[in-house]
Scaffold this motif. Structure first.
Motif, short mmCIF file in Angstrom:
data_model
loop_
_atom_site.label_atom_id
_atom_site.label_comp_id
_atom_site.label_asym_id
_atom_site.label_seq_id
_atom_site.Cartn_x
_atom_site.Cartn_y
_atom_site.Cartn_z
N PHE A 27 27.47 33.14 21.48
CA PHE A 27 26.99 32.51 20.25
C PHE A 27 26.11 33.50 19.51
O PHE A 27 25.77 34.58 20.01
N GLU A 28 25.72 33.11 18.30
CA GLU A 28 24.83 33.91 17.49
C GLU A 28 23.83 32.99 16.81
O GLU A 28 24.15 31.84 16.47
N ILE A 29 22.61 33.47 16.65
CA ILE A 29 21.61 32.75 15.87
C ILE A 29 21.45 33.48 14.55
O ILE A 29 21.21 34.69 14.51
N ASN A 52 16.55 31.76 2.60
CA ASN A 52 16.07 30.80 1.62
C ASN A 52 15.08 29.80 2.22
O ASN A 52 13.93 29.72 1.81
N CYS A 53 15.51 29.05 3.25
CA CYS A 53 14.64 28.02 3.84
C CYS A 53 13.99 28.48 5.15
O CYS A 53 13.17 27.75 5.72
N LYS A 54 14.38 29.66 5.65
CA LYS A 54 13.81 30.28 6.84
C LYS A 54 14.24 29.62 8.16
O LYS A 54 13.71 29.96 9.22
N LEU A 55 15.18 28.70 8.10
CA LEU A 55 15.69 28.07 9.32
C LEU A 55 16.53 29.06 10.12
O LEU A 55 17.32 29.82 9.55
N LEU A 56 16.35 29.05 11.44
CA LEU A 56 17.29 29.72 12.34
C LEU A 56 18.29 28.68 12.83
O LEU A 56 17.90 27.56 13.18
N PHE A 57 19.56 29.05 12.88
CA PHE A 57 20.57 28.08 13.30
C PHE A 57 21.65 28.74 14.14
O PHE A 57 21.95 29.93 13.98
N THR A 58 22.21 27.96 15.04
CA THR A 58 23.22 28.43 15.98
C THR A 58 24.59 28.48 15.32
O THR A 58 24.97 27.57 14.58
N SER A 59 25.34 29.53 15.60
CA SER A 59 26.70 29.69 15.09
C SER A 59 27.59 30.27 16.19
O SER A 59 27.16 31.21 16.87
N PRO A 60 28.79 29.73 16.37
CA PRO A 60 29.33 28.54 15.70
C PRO A 60 28.66 27.26 16.21
O PRO A 60 28.15 27.24 17.34
N ARG A 61 28.68 26.22 15.39
CA ARG A 61 28.10 24.93 15.76
C ARG A 61 29.21 24.01 16.25
O ARG A 61 30.14 23.72 15.49
N PRO A 62 29.14 23.57 17.52
CA PRO A 62 30.17 22.65 18.01
C PRO A 62 30.19 21.36 17.20
O PRO A 62 29.14 20.86 16.78
N ASN A 63 31.37 20.83 16.96
CA ASN A 63 31.46 19.55 16.25
C ASN A 63 31.21 18.40 17.22
O ASN A 63 31.03 18.61 18.43
N GLN A 64 31.21 17.17 16.71
CA GLN A 64 30.86 16.01 17.52
C GLN A 64 31.82 15.79 18.69
O GLN A 64 31.42 15.29 19.73
N SER A 65 33.07 16.19 18.53
CA SER A 65 34.03 16.00 19.61
C SER A 65 33.87 17.05 20.71
O SER A 65 34.35 16.86 21.83
N GLU A 66 33.19 18.15 20.41
CA GLU A 66 33.03 19.23 21.37
C GLU A 66 31.68 19.27 22.05
O GLU A 66 31.57 19.73 23.20
N ILE A 67 30.64 18.80 21.38
CA ILE A 67 29.27 19.04 21.86
C ILE A 67 29.00 18.41 23.21
O ILE A 67 28.21 18.94 24.01
#
Length: 290
Positions: free
Chosen positions: A29-31, A36-51
């Motif tokens: 994964f990658e962060i 713009n908003c300074k949020l760090l977020f995980t990529s790729p993001r699993p969808n609801q069927s995968e998480i």
């Protein structure tokens, strides 16, 4: 794989850290960081069927209070101390408030609050956690959908103990928390702090990144940006025990030898550094409704 910020939808993002799901699948994964908003977020993001598959482990301690072993024992002992501290932060100046614990897990915080005379409502996405919490509390614990169907201005206090980092739609979550809260209400959010010394020490193996279960990674600035227009920050409190527990878990990703002692040492250094910087391993943010 989208690089667009999931909160503000900006394309102005950049790589912050490459890492693996060291806890379970070993997937890459990658962060990413939003300028713009300074949020760090995980990529790729699993969808609801995968998480769901990323939570399927007996070692996922937040929903497994009967797991045997030394680190699970430490986790549960510290949890008891933390519950008293959490209650003091969230409800110390209120008389028997109505509390919503969003992401209540197995219900320990709500059980303590109920003993203090509070009216309690619990919510969790996990069916197993809801079943355990319902038995412990003697009342039904709700799904998020059931909570979002409740009338406006229902709760005096809403708590999210290490939950917001798991939430996919931060904007919708913020709007709902604002709607459900009374005008004099308090929102209490505890999240890991990636600017802590232990995070800097362990880098990609810092256990509190916990990708992809943790979709978002916060600091004070990004959290205030997410809640802007709905809530205003009043106070910040440290969660000092987290430095030790997170460091012990991080050591397990490096080696299986002396993880306890090494984790204690790094956790102690992190807390000592945070006395001046304020950058503790986890922080509790107390907001008031605007």
């Amino acid at each position: 794989m989208s690089t667009k910020c999931p909160f503000c939808k900006s394309d102005d993002t950049k790589s912050y850290l490459k890492l693996k799901d060291y806890f379970l699948t070993q997937e890459d994964f990658e962060i990413l960081e939003c300028d713009n908003c300074k949020l760090l977020f995980t990529s790729p993001r699993p969808n609801q069927s995968e998480i769901g598959k990323y939570y399927k482990s007996d070692d996922y301690l937040s929903h497994n209070e009967h797991k045997k072993g030394f680190i699970p024992w430490v986790y549960n002992q510290v949890k008891k101390v933390n519950i008293r501290n959490k209650y003091s932060v969230a409800c110390g100046n209120r008389t028997k408030p109505h509390i919503l614990d969003f992401g209540c897990g197995v219900g320990d915080f709500l059980h303590y609050a109920h003993q203090k005379g509070c009216e309690i409502t619990g919510c969790d996405l996990s069916e197993d956690a809801r079943t355990c919490a319902s038995e412990k509390l003697g009342k039904t614990v709700n799904t998020p959908e059931e909570i979002f169907a409740l009338p406006s201005s229902t709760f005096d206090v809403i708590t999210m103990w290490h939950v917001l980092e798991h939430i996919d739609d931060l904007r919708y979550q913020t709007e709902q928390m604002h709607r459900l809260m009374k005008d004099s209400g308090t929102l209490v959010i505890a999240v890991p702090n990636y600017r802590s010394l232990d995070a800097q020490h362990y880098k990609d193996k810092w256990a509190a990144y916990d990708v992809p279960r943790h979709l978002n990674h916060f600091h004070k600035e990004s959290l205030e940006n997410v809640l802007a227009g709905f809530f205003e920050l009043e106070n910040i409190h440290p969660m000092k025990w987290d430095a030790f527990y997170i460091s012990m878990m991080s050591e397990r990703f490096i080696s299986d030898k002396n993880t306890f002692l090494k984790g204690i040492r790094v956790g102690w250094k992190s807390n000592r550094h945070a006395r001046k910087s304020g950058e503790y391993s986890s922080l509790i943010y107390v907001f008031r409704k605007i």
